[in-house]
Design a protein around this motif. Structure first.
Motif, PDB file in Angstrom:
ATOM      1  N   ALA A 249       0.833  -1.207   0.000  1.00  0.00           N
ATOM      2  CA  ALA A 249       0.000   0.000   0.000  1.00  0.00           C
ATOM      3  C   ALA A 249       0.866   1.256   0.000  1.00  0.00           C
ATOM      4  O   ALA A 249       0.565   2.237  -0.703  1.00  0.00           O
ATOM      5  N   PHE A 250       1.951   1.232   0.770  1.00  0.00           N
ATOM      6  CA  PHE A 250       2.869   2.373   0.807  1.00  0.00           C
ATOM      7  C   PHE A 250       3.469   2.618  -0.573  1.00  0.00           C
ATOM      8  O   PHE A 250       3.534   3.762  -1.045  1.00  0.00           O
ATOM      9  N   VAL A 251       3.910   1.562  -1.238  1.00  0.00           N
ATOM     10  CA  VAL A 251       4.526   1.702  -2.557  1.00  0.00           C
ATOM     11  C   VAL A 251       3.511   2.227  -3.567  1.00  0.00           C
ATOM     12  O   VAL A 251       3.815   3.118  -4.376  1.00  0.00           O
ATOM     13  N   GLN A 252       2.295   1.708  -3.514  1.00  0.00           N
ATOM     14  CA  GLN A 252       1.271   2.142  -4.466  1.00  0.00           C
ATOM     15  C   GLN A 252       0.869   3.600  -4.242  1.00  0.00           C
ATOM     16  O   GLN A 252       0.656   4.346  -5.207  1.00  0.00           O
ATOM     17  N   ASP A 253       0.782   3.999  -2.963  1.00  0.00           N
ATOM     18  CA  ASP A 253       0.287   5.341  -2.655  1.00  0.00           C
ATOM     19  C   ASP A 253       1.369   6.411  -2.684  1.00  0.00           C
ATOM     20  O   ASP A 253       1.133   7.538  -3.140  1.00  0.00           O
ATOM     21  N   ARG A 254       2.574   6.065  -2.169  1.00  0.00           N
ATOM     22  CA  ARG A 254       3.583   7.096  -1.942  1.00  0.00           C
ATOM     23  C   ARG A 254       4.770   7.037  -2.882  1.00  0.00           C
ATOM     24  O   ARG A 254       5.554   7.987  -2.944  1.00  0.00           O
ATOM     25  N   VAL A 255       4.937   5.929  -3.595  1.00  0.00           N
ATOM     26  CA  VAL A 255       6.105   5.779  -4.461  1.00  0.00           C
ATOM     27  C   VAL A 255       5.705   5.812  -5.941  1.00  0.00           C
ATOM     28  O   VAL A 255       6.210   6.646  -6.711  1.00  0.00           O
ATOM     29  N   GLY A 256       4.808   4.919  -6.343  1.00  0.00           N
ATOM     30  CA  GLY A 256       4.443   4.809  -7.748  1.00  0.00           C
ATOM     31  C   GLY A 256       4.050   6.121  -8.417  1.00  0.00           C
ATOM     32  O   GLY A 256       4.582   6.470  -9.482  1.00  0.00           O
ATOM     33  N   PRO A 257       3.149   6.905  -7.803  1.00  0.00           N
ATOM     34  CA  PRO A 257       2.733   8.152  -8.452  1.00  0.00           C
ATOM     35  C   PRO A 257       3.840   9.187  -8.604  1.00  0.00           C
ATOM     36  O   PRO A 257       3.769  10.049  -9.479  1.00  0.00           O
TER      37      PRO A 257
END
Length: 384
Positions: free
Chosen positions: A19-27
């Motif tokens: 969830a952290f990667v999807q929300d805070r990294v990917g974008p």
């Protein structure tokens, strides 16, 4: 398929890390790639969730859990989301730098550095490689000469991950140039020390969001209170921690192969040619079958090494075997996955293109393939 090395706690952690990667990294990844570095908000966001300093004692802001499998989970989630360039930011601290601080710092040093690092308020780097000394650490020429209660540090380092952002840098230097490997010590250089300068941000063919820099030390006065461990014992510390560093690179490589296979499967199922899906051609199915088998074999080998490291019995030779083999296999798997994309594999907007250029560093850093084979071969000859 659930991997036997993980337990329920690791699965729960994976959900949070994903969830952290999807929300805070990917974008933010395209923005960071354009800038050539992540922003400091990445570290503070990770610190707030407890993603920094898993093995650091809780009284210094860490997780207080000495279990490398948590490191593995975070690494895998970043890599499989296409954020391989960010692995060296977060996992670089957890896997490469924190062990030096946990093992070698005095209580006073831990109190000075670890709380800010675990909270993401500070960024750390480790500086070993020099313009004239890469894998051959015994040949470094950076020196640290005792002068009263200080060391006077002179020299240069290159290819330093997080070099631009780093506030705290663990530097390998020769405190006794006549003593060979027994004359190397580790010093912590802090941002703002006179004579400590950053060079240019190096322009790499891949890992665009990862800042990599040159560092220069011109008469930097480093207090003796910033010596890590014992003077002259630095080479041994470096060799001991390189086992985990090489295992960390191997984790990234295998996760990268999984991503490349997923990209190839998705593309070939969707793309049509000559009236049918590309995936339905026998040649494509054979290639995918080979890739899937190679990735599975690599994962099993890697998991065995991870389990050994968790038990504290993974050897330098085993880590070298894992590192060279999976990173070389990664080059083959990613290249063949790109080939299945045809011309679109050469387009940067496709994930496989980023995977292709990001993967190329794997056989180079943390010891080249040739150095890994030398370590293994030397051990075999000695044993015989």
């Amino acid at each position: 398929m659930r991997r036997e090395i993980f337990e329920a706690g690791h699965d729960d952690f994976r959900t949070m890390a994903r969830a952290f990667v999807q929300d805070r990294v990917g974008p933010r990844l395209p923005e960071w790639e354009a800038a050539g570095q992540v922003d400091r908000g990445l570290f503070t966001a990770a610190g707030e969730l407890g993603l920094l300093g898993f093995e650091v004692d809780e009284k210094y802001g860490g997780g207080g859990v000495d279990d490398f499998r948590y490191n593995v989970v975070l690494n895998e989630e970043l890599t499989r989301a296409g954020a391989t360039a960010v692995v060296m930011n977060l996992c670089g601290f957890n896997d490469l730098i924190a062990p030096y601080l946990v093992q070698l710092c005095s209580d006073e040093q831990k109190s000075r550095w670890l709380p800010d690092l675990c909270a993401g308020r500070s960024v750390a780097a480790v500086a070993m490689t020099e313009p004239g000394a890469g894998s051959d650490l015994k040949s470094i020429t950076t020196t640290a000469t005792r002068d009263g209660d200080d060391y006077v540090l002179n020299g240069a380092k290159t290819f330093i991950s997080n070099g631009v952002l780093a506030d705290v840098v663990v530097v390998a230097a020769k405190t006794d140039p006549s003593a060979g490997s027994r004359g190397i010590s580790l010093l912590v250089v802090e941002r703002g020390m006179p004579g400590f300068e950053r060079g240019r941000r190096l322009h790499k063919i891949g890992l665009a969001a990862q800042d990599t820099a040159e560092l220069f030390f011109d008469g930097v006065r480093v207090p003796r209170a910033n010596l890590l461990g014992e003077e002259g014992a630095g080479f041994g510390y470096l060799m001991r921690n390189l086992v985990q560093e090489r295992l960390s690179v191997s984790v990234t490589a295998v996760a990268s192969m999984h991503r490349a296979l997923d990209e190839a499967l998705a593309y070939t199922r969707d793309r049509r040619a000559f009236g049918q899906r590309i995936a339905d051609f026998q040649a494509t199915k054979f290639t995918l079958a080979e890739l899937a088998t190679q990735v599975e074999v690599a994962q099993v080998f890697l998991d065995r090494c991870i389990a050994g490291h968790v038990r504290n019995d993974l050897t330098e030779v085993e880590a070298a075997m894992c590192k060279w083999w999976v990173t070389e296999l990664q080059q083959q798997v990613v290249t063949r996955a790109l080939q299945l994309h045809g011309g679109y594999g050469f387009m940067r907007e496709y994930g496989i293109a980023r995977e292709f250029v990001d993967a190329r560093a794997s056989t180079l850093y943390a010891g080249t393939t040739e150095i890994m084979k030398e370590i293994i071969g030397r051990s075999l000859v000695r044993e015989r």
